[in-house]
Design a protein around this motif. Structure first.
Motif, PDB file in Angstrom:
ATOM      1  N   ASP A 533       0.839  -1.210   0.000  1.00 33.66           N
ATOM      2  CA  ASP A 533       0.000   0.000   0.000  1.00 33.66           C
ATOM      3  C   ASP A 533       0.872   1.258   0.000  1.00 33.66           C
ATOM      4  O   ASP A 533       0.670   2.191  -0.767  1.00 33.66           O
ATOM      5  CB  ASP A 533      -0.920   0.013   1.225  1.00 33.66           C
ATOM      6  CG  ASP A 533      -1.673  -1.294   1.380  1.00 33.66           C
ATOM      7  OD1 ASP A 533      -2.609  -1.529   0.611  1.00 33.66           O
ATOM      8  OD2 ASP A 533      -1.300  -2.102   2.258  1.00 33.66           O
ATOM      9  N   ARG A 534       1.860   1.256   0.913  1.00 32.72           N
ATOM     10  CA  ARG A 534       2.730   2.433   1.040  1.00 32.72           C
ATOM     11  C   ARG A 534       3.584   2.604  -0.208  1.00 32.72           C
ATOM     12  O   ARG A 534       3.748   3.710  -0.719  1.00 32.72           O
ATOM     13  CB  ARG A 534       3.605   2.279   2.279  1.00 32.72           C
ATOM     14  CG  ARG A 534       4.622   3.362   2.492  1.00 32.72           C
ATOM     15  CD  ARG A 534       4.178   4.436   3.432  1.00 32.72           C
ATOM     16  NE  ARG A 534       3.450   3.851   4.543  1.00 32.72           N
ATOM     17  CZ  ARG A 534       2.409   4.418   5.135  1.00 32.72           C
ATOM     18  NH1 ARG A 534       1.987   5.579   4.737  1.00 32.72           N
ATOM     19  NH2 ARG A 534       1.797   3.824   6.126  1.00 32.72           N
ATOM     20  N   LEU A 535       4.137   1.486  -0.693  1.00 28.53           N
ATOM     21  CA  LEU A 535       4.983   1.557  -1.883  1.00 28.53           C
ATOM     22  C   LEU A 535       4.215   2.185  -3.046  1.00 28.53           C
ATOM     23  O   LEU A 535       4.709   3.075  -3.747  1.00 28.53           O
ATOM     24  CB  LEU A 535       5.449   0.144  -2.246  1.00 28.53           C
ATOM     25  CG  LEU A 535       6.273   0.010  -3.519  1.00 28.53           C
ATOM     26  CD1 LEU A 535       7.569   0.805  -3.397  1.00 28.53           C
ATOM     27  CD2 LEU A 535       6.596  -1.459  -3.806  1.00 28.53           C
ATOM     28  N   VAL A 536       2.988   1.744  -3.224  1.00 29.08           N
ATOM     29  CA  VAL A 536       2.171   2.251  -4.323  1.00 29.08           C
ATOM     30  C   VAL A 536       1.879   3.740  -4.105  1.00 29.08           C
ATOM     31  O   VAL A 536       1.951   4.543  -5.042  1.00 29.08           O
ATOM     32  CB  VAL A 536       0.863   1.436  -4.430  1.00 29.08           C
ATOM     33  CG1 VAL A 536      -0.098   2.100  -5.384  1.00 29.08           C
ATOM     34  CG2 VAL A 536       1.159   0.024  -4.897  1.00 29.08           C
ATOM     35  N   ALA A 537       1.584   4.111  -2.866  1.00 32.30           N
ATOM     36  CA  ALA A 537       1.280   5.518  -2.587  1.00 32.30           C
ATOM     37  C   ALA A 537       2.484   6.398  -2.900  1.00 32.30           C
ATOM     38  O   ALA A 537       2.354   7.459  -3.520  1.00 32.30           O
ATOM     39  CB  ALA A 537       0.848   5.689  -1.126  1.00 32.30           C
ATOM     40  N   ILE A 538       3.681   5.941  -2.511  1.00 27.25           N
ATOM     41  CA  ILE A 538       4.878   6.762  -2.761  1.00 27.25           C
ATOM     42  C   ILE A 538       5.151   6.846  -4.257  1.00 27.25           C
ATOM     43  O   ILE A 538       5.410   7.927  -4.794  1.00 27.25           O
ATOM     44  CB  ILE A 538       6.102   6.200  -2.022  1.00 27.25           C
ATOM     45  CG1 ILE A 538       5.854   6.238  -0.510  1.00 27.25           C
ATOM     46  CG2 ILE A 538       7.349   7.001  -2.358  1.00 27.25           C
ATOM     47  CD1 ILE A 538       6.916   5.535   0.282  1.00 27.25           C
ATOM     48  N   LEU A 539       5.062   5.699  -4.935  1.00 28.47           N
ATOM     49  CA  LEU A 539       5.296   5.730  -6.389  1.00 28.47           C
ATOM     50  C   LEU A 539       4.243   6.606  -7.069  1.00 28.47           C
ATOM     51  O   LEU A 539       4.520   7.276  -8.053  1.00 28.47           O
ATOM     52  CB  LEU A 539       5.268   4.318  -6.973  1.00 28.47           C
ATOM     53  CG  LEU A 539       6.408   3.387  -6.556  1.00 28.47           C
ATOM     54  CD1 LEU A 539       6.189   1.998  -7.127  1.00 28.47           C
ATOM     55  CD2 LEU A 539       7.757   3.939  -7.001  1.00 28.47           C
TER      56      LEU A 539
END
Ligand code: ASP
Length: 582
Positions: A533-539
């Motif tokens: 979830d976080r990885l996608v949000a940052i990307l």
């Protein structure tokens, strides 16, 4: 057939073709003798035209009766648009409608289905299915799917196999509370939902699968700080016959692949920093290295004067705020109030202005002369025009406080550019962490993490000093992944449990299955898990993970759309042999 084309597809090359479209009524405009309807689906918007002269007045009447979000099917002919709209891909054409079929009516939606909607967070969550019709949410979900696909593609090309592990299990300690599920067939007994598939992926290595991954839901019952979800998704991975270096290389590869494929960003190799260095330089084990403002420890140059606050502090530490000398006194006072808020918890802030003429003006001029202050500037790297902010006190606390200030100021100064990506590995984490309240040590990562070679002996004499084969992948100030090389020896694992305060019986009851497995030829192994979830949000250049989750929960852990959690009826309680005591 509901449609021959979708609503984002038609172009000038389709002019004169008969088409069938289906979608939602986005907007209608009525000019009396002619009316337009914007028809929307996932792929875009196509303008429909209803014209008294060219078709029929009955059709025009029908167009007028269409409300927002009605689901309709239309048959018609693609024609060139008189006034073109260069802002949308279908803007050169429109469909001259010959027939309308209302597939479903709609109540007026509680908020507008626009990129900038008039609906607040609560109402959008209650009607999340309408929110998902909006481009920002829809696009975020498409983006997430693309990231997940790239993960699967990369890892399977590298020989990883995706294995599903069970959800109804026993406690897996990742440092949070378990969600539990009562068992009807086993009265008085409960499953725990996995905080992660940790023990299972280790057992898959004992099972010889060698390279495992899974995009998997994990469940942690913790108080939900701003941007956490009680159920979230991990890219969970494990490899056998690996050392730390192998894991770092494998998953640096995955991260590079994602940055390249998703963002078009090439990063040569990721810097590495030990935990101790990260704490010293940034006060934080997940430093944002897109900007400087590194910590300067001032004990040597600021203690042993007459300023008791500093003299009695374990750590005196400062940062140079670029251009900060332009802050007014009032602004600096506000900053001081900011660090004194309970969320940050500093007792106060000392500052020193670095004037353009090379002189200094500090809030503690009584105790420090120009020569002293010049040393502060040197240590913190401050230049004329900067402001040095200094905090002091207990080392761990003051580092956390100054780190919060550093991040806040960077945000205000626009130094946290979401389109810039600065990954790094933080390595050599402590194995154990002291719980200040109970005075007990607990595993900083989890109890299956192996100590660095040769450090086992230290466990008795100086447990806090033992370093682990544990690593985090940090991106733009966020921990996006973390893992470790595991213990694969039964004796060492028993010793670990003992140090974590488990009696042999407790260890056996909770993790006997793993210790048993270790007696049947467990290979050396290690792994990592990324927070998807976080990885996608940052990307995706966003701050909050909620935007990338189709049906997220709110800060009280509720799904306000389906209204869960909810009571269960007495029959069901009885079946589960449960009694409530509220
Ligand atoms: N299970 C760990 C976690 O959820 C990750 C790992 O050690 O692979 O943080």
């Amino acid at each position: 057939m509901y449609r021959s084309h979708n609503c984002g597809e038609l172009r000038e090359s389709h002019i004169n073709q008969k088409v069938t479209l289906s979608g939602w009524v986005h907007k209608t405009r009525d000019k009396g003798f002619v009316a337009w309807v914007d028809l929307r689906d996932r792929y875009g918007i196509t303008q429909l035209v209803f014209d008294e002269d060219r078709t029929s007045s009955k059709l025009l009447e029908q167009a007028r009766s269409l409300g927002r979000e009605f689901v309709v099917q239309v048959n018609g002919e693609v024609i060139e648009r008189a006034s073109k709209n260069p802002n949308i891909p279908t803007g050169n054409i429109e469909v001259l409608v010959e027939e309308v079929i209302v597939l479903n009516e709609s109540k007026t939606p509680p908020f507008t289905i626009e990129d900038e909607t008039d609906g607040g967070e609560d109402i959008r969550m209650k009607y999340r299915y309408l929110d998902i019709r909006r481009n920002p949410v829809k696009n975020s979900l498409i983006f997430r799917s693309k990231v997940a696909m790239e993960v699967r593609k990369y890892l399977s090309d590298e020989g990883f196999i995706e294995v599903e592990t069970p959800y109804l299990i026993k406690s897996t300690p990742e440092g949070a509370r378990d969600f539990v599920v009562p068992s009807r067939m086993n009265e008085g007994q409960f499953y725990a939902l996995p905080q992660s598939p940790q023990t299972f992926k280790q057992l898959l290595m004992v099972g010889g699968l060698d390279k495992y991954f899974q995009i998997v839901k994990c469940f942690r019952d913790e108080d939900l700080r701003a941007d956490r979800q009680p159920e979230f998704t991990q890219i969970d991975c494990e490899m056998a016959f690996v050392e730390q270096e192998d894991i770092l290389n494998a998953f640096e590869g995955l991260t590079k692949h994602l940055l390249k494929e998703i963002k078009g960003v090439d990063i040569e190799s990721f810097p590495r920093m030990t935990f101790d260095e990260a704490m010293k330089r940034f006060g934080n084990d997940k430093p944002d290295i897109r900007f400087g403002m590194e910590f300067g420890e001032l004990n040597e140059v600021a203690q042993h004067k007459d300023f008791n606050v500093f003299n009695s502090a374990e750590l005196v530490v400062g940062i140079a705020v670029p251009g900060g000398n332009s802050y007014t006194r009032k602004e600096i006072d506000k900053l001081t109030d900011w660090v004194k808020r309970p969320q940050v918890g500093a007792l106060g802030m000392v500052y020193c202005r670095c004037n353009d003429d090379g002189s200094y003006k500090s809030s503690v001029d009584k105790f420090y002369d120009q020569e002293d202050l010049a040393k502060w500037a040197k240590v913190t790297g401050a230049k004329p025009g900067d402001l040095i902010c200094v905090l002091s006190g207990d080392k761990n606390k003051v580092r956390a406080q100054l780190s919060a200030l550093r991040m806040e100021l960077a945000e205000r100064l626009g130094l946290r550019n979401p389109e810039e990506f600065a990954p790094l590995w933080v390595i050599d984490f402590p194995l154990l962490e002291l719980d200040e309240e109970t005075g007990h040590y607990h595993a900083m990562h989890h109890p299956f993490t192996s100590p660095k070679p040769g450090q086992l002996e230290l466990l008795d004499s100086d447990p806090g000093a033992v370093r682990a084969n544990a690593y985090d992948l940090v991106l733009n100030g966020n921990e996006i992944g973390g893992g470790s090389i595991r213990i694969h020896d039964k004796e060492i694992q028993s010793t670990m449990f003992k140090h974590l305060g488990f009696t042999p019986d407790e260890a056996k009851a909770q993790f006997g299955f793993l210790m048993d497995a270790f007696q049947y030829g467990a290979p050396p192994h290690g792994g990592i898990a990324f927070g998807l979830d976080r990885l996608v949000a940052i990307l995706g250049g966003q701050e909050t993970i909620r935007d990338f989750i189709a049906f997220p929960k709110n800060n009280s852990g509720r799904d306000v759309m389906i209204d869960a959690p909810a009571p269960i009826d007495s029959e069901q309680l009885k079946e589960l042999s449960l009694k409530l005591d509220l």
